[in-house]
Write an enzyme that holds these catalytic residues in place. Structure first.
Site, mmCIF file in Angstrom:
data_model
loop_
_atom_site.group_PDB
_atom_site.id
_atom_site.type_symbol
_atom_site.label_atom_id
_atom_site.label_comp_id
_atom_site.label_asym_id
_atom_site.label_seq_id
_atom_site.Cartn_x
_atom_site.Cartn_y
_atom_site.Cartn_z
ATOM 1 N N GLU A 117 0.830 -1.206 0.000
ATOM 2 C CA GLU A 117 0.000 0.000 0.000
ATOM 3 C C GLU A 117 0.863 1.254 0.000
ATOM 4 O O GLU A 117 2.038 1.212 0.365
ATOM 5 C CB GLU A 117 -0.953 0.001 1.204
ATOM 6 C CG GLU A 117 -0.268 0.068 2.553
ATOM 7 C CD GLU A 117 -1.241 -0.223 3.726
ATOM 8 O OE1 GLU A 117 -2.201 -0.994 3.534
ATOM 9 O OE2 GLU A 117 -1.003 0.304 4.812
ATOM 10 N N ARG A 195 -3.068 -7.581 13.255
ATOM 11 C CA ARG A 195 -2.890 -6.601 14.337
ATOM 12 C C ARG A 195 -1.915 -7.140 15.375
ATOM 13 O O ARG A 195 -2.065 -8.263 15.844
ATOM 14 C CB ARG A 195 -4.224 -6.364 15.032
ATOM 15 C CG ARG A 195 -4.928 -5.172 14.560
ATOM 16 C CD ARG A 195 -6.168 -4.908 15.404
ATOM 17 N NE ARG A 195 -7.236 -4.576 14.484
ATOM 18 C CZ ARG A 195 -8.401 -5.201 14.407
ATOM 19 N NH1 ARG A 195 -8.705 -6.173 15.235
ATOM 20 N NH2 ARG A 195 -9.275 -4.830 13.516
HETATM 21 ZN ZN ZN Z 1 -2.027 -1.053 6.411
#
Ligand code: ZN
Length: 319
Positions: A117, A195
């Site tokens: 990203e 996470r």
């Molecule tokens: Zn990310």
């Protein structure tokens, strides 16, 4: 028949979202904590609906099925599904510290592609920071020990950011947007996030969000800690342009239009434009389309000249 497609945003609510997309783009938001606006998406968690022309109300999938190569181009046809996910993110509060897998790991373990990203910072409060990799010299063992001690903030590389910064996040990079930052994000079509740490927070029902520490440690690259990319602009009479991101999944140019920008599709790829500041008009095959701040639209890949007029900043995304 082919024409530029404008999409309805798909909004997402999370504990860290806010109202900054309303402030920036004068939009009506559905949630108090609106965290993301998926601008172009073709994923099980969100599918873009077209809001203009004869395809109004149809999904991006239906449009691709009708127009195929003319819409997505030679390069787009090489993918089984639409390859990108494009969104705005309002980090009104800290996001979880996270990492994304690469294609190989994600396809094997999650049944979808990995995630590379890039962020473009639309606004940032004074002293805003992101987490961008681990500190130099931190090993996997040390990192693990600090996870057990609930002390990983010690290991993380905090970097200051400001409006206009470009942050490229390859898979394996530990990262987090922190409080007070709004970004445009261009990424592979994937929603897999591992996470590692969530600031000891709980959601509205009093539960912590799920962590995925083992998978995160599998995919983390301890040699990655990023530097922010400073693009060089080529200046022309009526606009300036810089390539701000180039990888095997996507290209992103930033274009600052002072008056007029002319471009041409070649059949290779669609172009997606995000109007990140200002406003203008798109001229395509004799029709004009208004482009308010925040708007995202897709120019079909089929060879065609078009122009954009006004005073506006654009991100141009293509394969
Ligand atoms: Zn990310």
């Amino acid at each position: 028949m082919l024409y530029p497609l404008f999409f309805q945003p798909v909004y997402k609510e999370t504990i860290w979202g806010g109202q900054n997309l309303k402030k920036l783009f004068h939009r009506e938001l559905p949630y108090q904590k609106t965290a993301e606006s998926w601008e172009v998406c073709c994923h099980k968690n969100g599918i873009s609906i077209i809001e203009n022309g004869i395809l109004r109300g149809k999904s991006i999938i239906e449009a691709i099925n009708v127009y195929k190569i003319d819409l997505i181009g030679n390069k787009g046809l090489k993918f089984d599904t639409f390859p990108l996910l494009i969104k705005y993110i309002d980090a009104n509060d800290n996001l979880s510290v996270q990492v994304h897998p690469d294609d190989e790991y994600a396809l094997k373990n999650e049944g979808e592609f990995g995630k590379t990203e890039v962020w473009y910072v639309l606004s940032a409060k004074e002293n805003a920071k992101i987490i961008y990799g681990v500190k130099n010299g931190i090993t996997k063992d040390e990192f693990k020990k600090n996870i057990l001690k609930n002390n990983i903030e010690e290991c993380l590389n905090f970097v200051s950011v400001k409006k206009g910064d470009v942050i490229f996040i390859p898979p394996g990079t530990v990262h987090a947007l922190l409080e007070g930052i709004v970004v445009a994000e261009i990424q592979q079509n994937s929603d897999t996030t591992y996470r590692i740490y969530d600031w000891n927070r709980v959601d509205k029902d009093g539960n912590p969000r799920k962590l995925h520490v083992d998978k995160a440690l599998d995919v983390m690259d301890f040699n990655l800690n990023g530097t922010i990319y400073n693009p060089t602009f080529s200046k022309f009479k009526t606009y300036s342009i810089a390539n701000i991101s180039k990888c095997k999944y996507f290209n992103v140019d930033e274009i600052i239009v002072h008056d007029k920008y002319q471009d041409e599709t070649t059949g290779e790829s669609f172009y997606i434009f995000m109007c990140i500041e200002g406003s203008g008009l798109l001229h395509y095959k004799g029709d004009s389309y208004s482009i308010p701040a925040g708007k995202t639209f897709m120019i079909p890949a089929k060879k065609e000249k078009f122009s954009i007029e006004g005073e506006l900043n654009l991100l141009k995304v293509y394969l």
